[in-house]
Write a protein that holds these residues in place. Structure first.
Motif, mmCIF file in Angstrom:
data_model
loop_
_atom_site.group_PDB
_atom_site.id
_atom_site.type_symbol
_atom_site.label_atom_id
_atom_site.label_comp_id
_atom_site.label_asym_id
_atom_site.label_seq_id
_atom_site.Cartn_x
_atom_site.Cartn_y
_atom_site.Cartn_z
ATOM 1 N N MET A 54 0.824 -1.207 0.000
ATOM 2 C CA MET A 54 0.000 0.000 0.000
ATOM 3 C C MET A 54 0.865 1.266 0.000
ATOM 4 S SD MET A 54 -2.701 0.914 2.954
ATOM 5 C CE MET A 54 -3.639 2.399 2.992
ATOM 6 N N THR A 55 1.894 1.284 0.824
ATOM 7 C CA THR A 55 2.746 2.470 0.945
ATOM 8 C C THR A 55 3.484 2.750 -0.353
ATOM 9 O OG1 THR A 55 3.012 1.989 3.295
ATOM 10 C CG2 THR A 55 4.588 3.514 2.310
ATOM 11 N N GLN A 56 4.111 1.748 -0.918
ATOM 12 C CA GLN A 56 4.861 1.912 -2.171
ATOM 13 C C GLN A 56 3.956 2.445 -3.282
ATOM 14 O OE1 GLN A 56 8.234 1.001 -2.405
ATOM 15 N NE2 GLN A 56 8.384 1.652 -4.528
ATOM 16 N N LYS A 57 2.770 1.874 -3.409
ATOM 17 C CA LYS A 57 1.840 2.309 -4.463
ATOM 18 C C LYS A 57 1.368 3.737 -4.233
ATOM 19 C CE LYS A 57 -2.320 1.207 -7.075
ATOM 20 N NZ LYS A 57 -2.214 2.478 -7.705
ATOM 21 N N ALA A 58 1.026 4.077 -2.995
ATOM 22 C CA ALA A 58 0.536 5.426 -2.695
ATOM 23 C C ALA A 58 1.596 6.477 -3.010
ATOM 24 C CB ALA A 58 0.113 5.515 -1.233
ATOM 25 N N ILE A 59 2.834 6.218 -2.638
ATOM 26 C CA ILE A 59 3.903 7.185 -2.910
ATOM 27 C C ILE A 59 4.200 7.242 -4.411
ATOM 28 C CG2 ILE A 59 6.329 7.773 -2.506
ATOM 29 C CD1 ILE A 59 5.992 6.527 0.300
ATOM 30 N N SER A 60 4.209 6.104 -5.073
ATOM 31 C CA SER A 60 4.425 6.088 -6.531
ATOM 32 C C SER A 60 3.349 6.877 -7.258
ATOM 33 C CB SER A 60 4.461 4.646 -7.057
ATOM 34 O OG SER A 60 5.574 3.968 -6.561
ATOM 35 N N ASP A 61 2.095 6.704 -6.848
ATOM 36 C CA ASP A 61 0.990 7.420 -7.484
ATOM 37 C C ASP A 61 1.143 8.934 -7.336
ATOM 38 O OD1 ASP A 61 -0.122 5.001 -8.223
ATOM 39 O OD2 ASP A 61 -1.729 5.049 -6.717
ATOM 40 N N VAL A 77 12.085 9.505 -4.194
ATOM 41 C CA VAL A 77 11.562 9.548 -2.834
ATOM 42 C C VAL A 77 12.117 8.327 -2.110
ATOM 43 C CG1 VAL A 77 9.532 9.462 -1.335
ATOM 44 C CG2 VAL A 77 9.409 10.700 -3.509
ATOM 45 N N ILE A 78 12.758 8.580 -0.973
ATOM 46 C CA ILE A 78 13.198 7.499 -0.091
ATOM 47 C C ILE A 78 12.575 7.779 1.270
ATOM 48 C CG2 ILE A 78 15.130 6.284 0.987
ATOM 49 C CD1 ILE A 78 16.927 7.351 -1.264
ATOM 50 N N HIS A 79 11.890 6.789 1.813
ATOM 51 C CA HIS A 79 11.279 6.951 3.129
ATOM 52 C C HIS A 79 11.583 5.704 3.944
ATOM 53 C CE1 HIS A 79 8.633 8.138 6.325
ATOM 54 N NE2 HIS A 79 8.204 9.188 5.643
ATOM 55 N N ARG A 80 12.072 5.909 5.156
ATOM 56 C CA ARG A 80 12.410 4.794 6.033
ATOM 57 C C ARG A 80 11.237 4.412 6.919
ATOM 58 N NH1 ARG A 80 17.335 6.050 9.438
ATOM 59 N NH2 ARG A 80 16.992 3.878 10.009
ATOM 60 N N TYR A 81 11.286 3.201 7.418
ATOM 61 C CA TYR A 81 10.365 2.714 8.436
ATOM 62 C C TYR A 81 11.183 1.937 9.467
ATOM 63 C CZ TYR A 81 10.675 -1.775 6.029
ATOM 64 O OH TYR A 81 11.131 -2.922 5.463
ATOM 65 N N GLY A 82 10.554 1.617 10.587
ATOM 66 C CA GLY A 82 11.260 0.912 11.656
ATOM 67 C C GLY A 82 11.680 1.890 12.741
ATOM 68 N N ASP A 83 12.691 1.509 13.520
ATOM 69 C CA ASP A 83 13.175 2.324 14.634
ATOM 70 C C ASP A 83 14.223 3.327 14.175
ATOM 71 O OD1 ASP A 83 11.627 1.184 16.633
ATOM 72 O OD2 ASP A 83 13.085 -0.379 17.072
ATOM 73 N N MET A 84 14.063 4.565 14.623
ATOM 74 C CA MET A 84 15.026 5.629 14.327
ATOM 75 C C MET A 84 15.237 6.479 15.561
ATOM 76 S SD MET A 84 13.703 6.566 10.564
ATOM 77 C CE MET A 84 12.266 5.519 10.631
ATOM 78 N N ARG A 85 16.405 7.052 15.653
ATOM 79 C CA ARG A 85 16.782 7.916 16.772
ATOM 80 C C ARG A 85 16.796 9.367 16.316
ATOM 81 N NH1 ARG A 85 15.976 3.659 18.828
ATOM 82 N NH2 ARG A 85 17.341 2.312 19.985
ATOM 83 N N PRO A 86 16.675 10.313 17.258
ATOM 84 C CA PRO A 86 16.788 11.731 16.897
ATOM 85 C C PRO A 86 18.098 12.000 16.149
ATOM 86 C CG PRO A 86 15.972 11.525 19.134
ATOM 87 C CD PRO A 86 16.376 10.139 18.691
#
Length: 146
Positions: A54-61, A77-86
Motif C-alpha cells: 500500500m505504501t509503495q503504491k501510494a507514494i508512486s501514485d 523519494v526514499i522513506h524509512r520505516y522501523g526504529d530511528m533515533r533523533p
C-alpha cells in the motif's frame, strides 16, 4: 522515477549526487532531507510502521502526479520505516525539472503529501512511555493548497 521504502539508513549526500549526475536536460534539482526531530529533548526513538504494498503504491501514485503537474524529468523519494533515533535521516525527496519553480513546487507538494497522506504510522518513545503521533492541523492546511 525511483521510490524506495526501506528500513535501512541511506546516505543523503550520495543519493543527491547520484540523482543529478550527468543530467543535461534539467536546469534545477531540488532536494529535501527529513530528520527525526526531538523538540523537547525527551524523544529516545521513533518507530514508523506501514503496509508495504500500500505504501509503495501510494507514494508512486503521488510522485507520478507531481511529475505530470510540474513536467518533471525525474523524481526520487526514499522513506524509512522501523526504529530511528533523533538526528537520523527519515526521508528524502528530490525533484528535477527544466526550471527551478517547477522543481521547488513539486518537491514541496511531495513533502506535504508524505507528511499528511502517505500511509505511515509514527510512534514516539520517551521517558513517559510511547505515544502515537497525531495529525497536525498545519500539515493538513499545507496539503490543501495543492
Amino acid at each position: 522515477m525511483r521510490i524506495l521504502v526501506q528500513s535501512e539508513p541511506f546516505d543523503f549526500a550520495a543519493e543527491t549526487a547520484e540523482f543529478g549526475r550527468g543530467r543535461k536536460d534539467v536546469g534545477a534539482v531540488v532536494t529535501f532531507q527529513g530528520i527525526v526531530r526531538d523538540d523537547g529533548g525527551r524523544l529516545s526513538r521513533m518507530e514508523i510502521e506501514h503496509y508495504p504494498g500500500m505504501t509503495q503504491k501510494a507514494i508512486s501514485d503521488i510522485a507520478e502526479e507531481a511529475a505530470r503537474r510540474w513536467n518533471l524529468a525525474d523524481v526520487l523519494v526514499i522513506h524509512r520505516y522501523g526504529d530511528m533515533r533523533p538526528g537520523e535521516t527519515i526521508m528524502m525527496v528530490a525533484a528535477a525539472a527544466r526550471h527551478r519553480a517547477d522543481a521547488f513546487a513539486a518537491a514541496e507538494f511531495l513533502m506535504d503529501y508524505l507528511k499528511s497522506r502517505a500511509p505511515f504510522w509514527k510512534k514516539e518513545f520517551g521517558p513517559d512511555g510511547a505515544e502515537w503521533v497525531a495529525a497536525k492541523d498545519e500539515d493538513e492546511a499545507a496539503l490543501k493548497r495543492w
